[in-house]
Design a protein around this motif. Structure first.
Motif, short mmCIF file in Angstrom:
data_model
loop_
_atom_site.label_atom_id
_atom_site.label_comp_id
_atom_site.label_asym_id
_atom_site.label_seq_id
_atom_site.Cartn_x
_atom_site.Cartn_y
_atom_site.Cartn_z
N TYR A 186 0.81 -1.24 -0.11
CA TYR A 186 0.04 0.04 -0.21
C TYR A 186 0.93 1.16 0.12
O TYR A 186 0.55 2.08 -0.79
CB TYR A 186 -0.90 -0.02 1.30
N ALA A 187 1.79 1.29 0.71
CA ALA A 187 2.81 2.50 0.94
C ALA A 187 3.39 2.80 -0.57
O ALA A 187 3.35 3.78 -0.98
CB ALA A 187 3.76 2.17 2.03
N ASP A 210 -8.46 -3.07 -3.56
CA ASP A 210 -8.78 -4.15 -4.88
C ASP A 210 -7.72 -3.93 -5.83
O ASP A 210 -7.30 -4.86 -6.43
CB ASP A 210 -10.30 -3.72 -5.27
N MET A 211 -7.62 -2.79 -6.24
CA MET A 211 -6.53 -2.51 -7.24
C MET A 211 -5.23 -2.89 -6.97
O MET A 211 -4.44 -3.65 -7.75
CB MET A 211 -6.39 -1.02 -7.83
N VAL A 212 -4.73 -2.75 -5.76
CA VAL A 212 -3.31 -3.46 -5.40
C VAL A 212 -3.35 -4.79 -5.55
O VAL A 212 -2.60 -5.45 -6.04
CB VAL A 212 -2.90 -2.84 -3.77
N ALA A 213 -4.44 -5.49 -5.01
CA ALA A 213 -4.62 -6.94 -4.83
C ALA A 213 -4.57 -7.49 -6.31
O ALA A 213 -3.91 -8.54 -6.52
CB ALA A 213 -5.98 -7.15 -4.09
N TRP A 214 -5.45 -6.79 -7.21
CA TRP A 214 -5.60 -7.38 -8.63
C TRP A 214 -4.31 -7.25 -9.26
O TRP A 214 -3.88 -8.22 -10.15
CB TRP A 214 -6.73 -6.40 -9.27
N ASN A 252 -11.19 -5.76 -14.08
CA ASN A 252 -11.83 -4.93 -12.97
C ASN A 252 -10.91 -3.83 -12.82
O ASN A 252 -11.14 -2.49 -12.19
CB ASN A 252 -11.36 -5.78 -11.86
N SER A 253 -9.30 -4.09 -12.87
CA SER A 253 -8.49 -3.06 -12.76
C SER A 253 -8.52 -1.93 -13.71
O SER A 253 -8.70 -0.90 -13.17
CB SER A 253 -6.79 -3.52 -13.03
N ILE A 254 -8.90 -2.27 -14.90
CA ILE A 254 -9.03 -1.06 -15.93
C ILE A 254 -10.41 -0.40 -15.57
O ILE A 254 -10.56 0.93 -15.85
CB ILE A 254 -9.12 -1.66 -17.44
N LYS A 255 -11.21 -1.04 -15.29
CA LYS A 255 -12.52 -0.40 -15.04
C LYS A 255 -12.44 0.66 -13.64
O LYS A 255 -12.86 1.62 -13.50
CB LYS A 255 -13.78 -1.17 -14.42
N GLY A 256 -11.77 0.16 -12.76
CA GLY A 256 -11.30 0.91 -11.67
C GLY A 256 -10.53 2.30 -11.85
O GLY A 256 -10.73 3.39 -11.53
#
Length: 507
Positions: A186-187, A210-214, A252-256
């Motif tokens: 996250y940092a 979510d974006m970091v996880a994906w 999902n990432s692109i949508k975010g």
């Protein structure tokens, strides 16, 4: 016989015969020269491939770089291997990598876009594009990142601010064992987010998490054996589960990212750009207003460029920082020397980049962590832009070329103890920091990492700040010898899952 002798005595016949002899000799010379040239410029050697499978049976698909390093000892610094039916030329060793990527940069500059990366990026963005699209997006990204202080005072302030948030998370565990992976991810993600979006995220923000996880899961999945097989036999796509997961995560990432771009678009002020996205939107707007039909500043390029920067700007730096904390716990005597130097030079104040020149041992330790961690052992594959004559071998235009970065970072001709953690690799006899040309964790040449200067700054500031405030140890009941340095399987190499204790030094 008499007739032959008579003909030979005639001037015209002698001329014809002489011409025929000259032509014959010329033909023989041409054929022998061609044969000699073909021998001189032969293709790189390699293990004999099987039909369809190629050299698949001789490659560990979970850790292909290990197999390729072993092959280089047998076949040399440039050799051919077949990943299934696909022919790949592997470059090994510092001297060969430098000659190819730096001295012959133009011939080796194209990206080999394998099936998973073609699915992943669709030819847009920076990492997995070629030609004018790659040049324009890379040029834009570099100039814009510099404008927002990448590697300079502007980004230094952002990093220092983020080190404080990370320290607060570590302090919450009060010296008890915990997994450093998520807070560190996250940092580091927040640094590139602040530059790209113009602001950081709270660690609890659902979309950010979510974006970091994906992104992290995709980088792990891309290094899986099933994806290596898919790249060799793309017609298997319907049966490769990991490919489906990667594409879901990517979508999902692109949508975010699109949601965040739309928010910024609504409040865009061309006179006051907050980050890289604002700058891109301004370029897009100008192109539309001028009626430019073939502009590369369109929505797809924006989304995939941001995705490239977010993924690459998070994963490698975060993985290196994970390794740094694990190695400090593994080698407490090194941690002692780092903390003694920081205490002596910096004291209680916040470390800044200006301190690096006065912290030679700490700087050497950070470089040695990068070298030994070997985050990107194979780099991303290239292709040749033309027919290339290289080190006595012929490489045809369009051939896939794999720079084996690990072979430079652990080159036995360049490093005194290539397979052990030894900060002295970067120190002279007087204890001063020394640069090493064979240190190339960011690759080299025209495809060198766009964010190299930012990553160097992040590593120094996060590492010194954390070591200033915490002592990192193995969990109770676990000895330093039991801390495992075997990397997890993935496209980049992270430490295997583990927990550490961050013990406050002010307690």
């Amino acid at each position: 016989m008499a007739l032959v002798e008579e003909l030979l005595l005639q001037p015209t016949s002698r001329s014809i015969l002489l011409g025929a002899v000259v032509m014959l000799l010329t033909l023989v010379y041409f054929c022998s020269s061609r044969s000699s040239s073909q021998q001189q410029w032969k293709e790189p050697p390699g293990p004999k491939p099987l039909p369809i499978l190629g050299n698949l049976l001789g490659i560990d698909l979970k850790r292909p770089y290990v197999s390729l390093c072993s092959m280089s000892k047998q076949y040399g610094s440039i050799f051919t291997v077949y990943f299934g039916p696909k022919k790949v030329v592997v470059l090994a060793g510092y001297q060969t990598l430098k000659q190819a990527l730096v001295n012959h940069a133009e011939e080796f500059e194209n990206r080999d876009i394998t099936p998973i990366f073609a699915d992943f990026n669709k030819g847009y963005g920076i990492l997995f594009s070629n030609g004018e699209n790659w040049k324009e997006m890379r040029r834009f990204a570099l100039s814009t990142l510099r404008d927002f202080g990448m590697g300079k005072r502007g980004s230094e302030e952002k990093i220092i601010k983020e080190t404080r948030y990370l320290r607060e998370v570590f302090e919450q565990f009060k010296g008890k064992p915990f997994d450093t992976t998520q807070p560190v991810n996250y940092a580091i993600s927040n640094i590139i987010s602040a530059i790209v979006y113009g602001s950081r995220f709270e660690y609890s923000d659902p979309l950010f998490k979510d974006m970091v996880a994906w992104s992290n899961e995709n980088i792990r999945l891309i290094g899986s054996a099933s994806i290596q097989v898919y790249n060799m036999f793309p017609w298997l796509h319907s049966w490769v589960k990991n490919r489906k997961l990667i594409m879901i995560n990517r979508e999902n990432s692109i949508k975010g990212i699109n949601r965040l771009v739309d928010r910024l678009q609504e409040t865009l002020n061309p006179q006051d750009c907050r980050g890289l996205i604002d700058c891109f939107l301004v370029c897009k707007q100008k192109a539309e207003e001028s009626g430019e039909k073939n502009t590369l500043f369109h929505k797809q390029n924006l989304l995939y460029t941001v995705a490239n920067l977010f993924g690459a700007g998070t994963d490698t730096t975060a993985a290196t920082l994970h390794w740094s904390l694990l190695l400090m716990a593994k080698y407490p005597h090194v941690q002692d020397r780092v903390q003694e130097e920081i205490d002596r030079v910096v004291g209680d104040r916040q470390p800044v980049m200006e301190d690096r020149k006065n912290l030679p041992y700490t700087d050497a330790v950070i470089h040695e962590i990068q070298r030994l961690a070997n985050i990107s052992p194979m780099s991303l594959p290239h292709t040749t832009t033309c027919d290339v004559h290289f080190q006595g071998f012929f490489i045809k235009k369009g051939t896939s070329v794999l720079p084996l970065l690990t072979s430079a970072l652990r080159d036995e001709n360049e490093w005194e103890t290539p397979y052990t953690f030894n900060p002295a690799h970067f120190l002279d006899k007087q204890g001063r920091f020394v640069k090493r040309d064979s240190f190339m964790p960011f690759s080299a040449g025209r495809r060198v990492c766009v964010g190299e200067s930012l990553a160097r700054m992040e590593l120094f500031l996060f590492f010194t700040s954390l070591l200033q405030h915490f002592r990192f140890t193995a969990p109770p009941g676990v000895s330093e010898d039991q801390l495992d340095l075997t990397p997890a399987v993935g496209f980049t190499l992270r430490p295997s899952p583990h927990k550490l204790c961050a013990i406050s030094r002010s307690a």
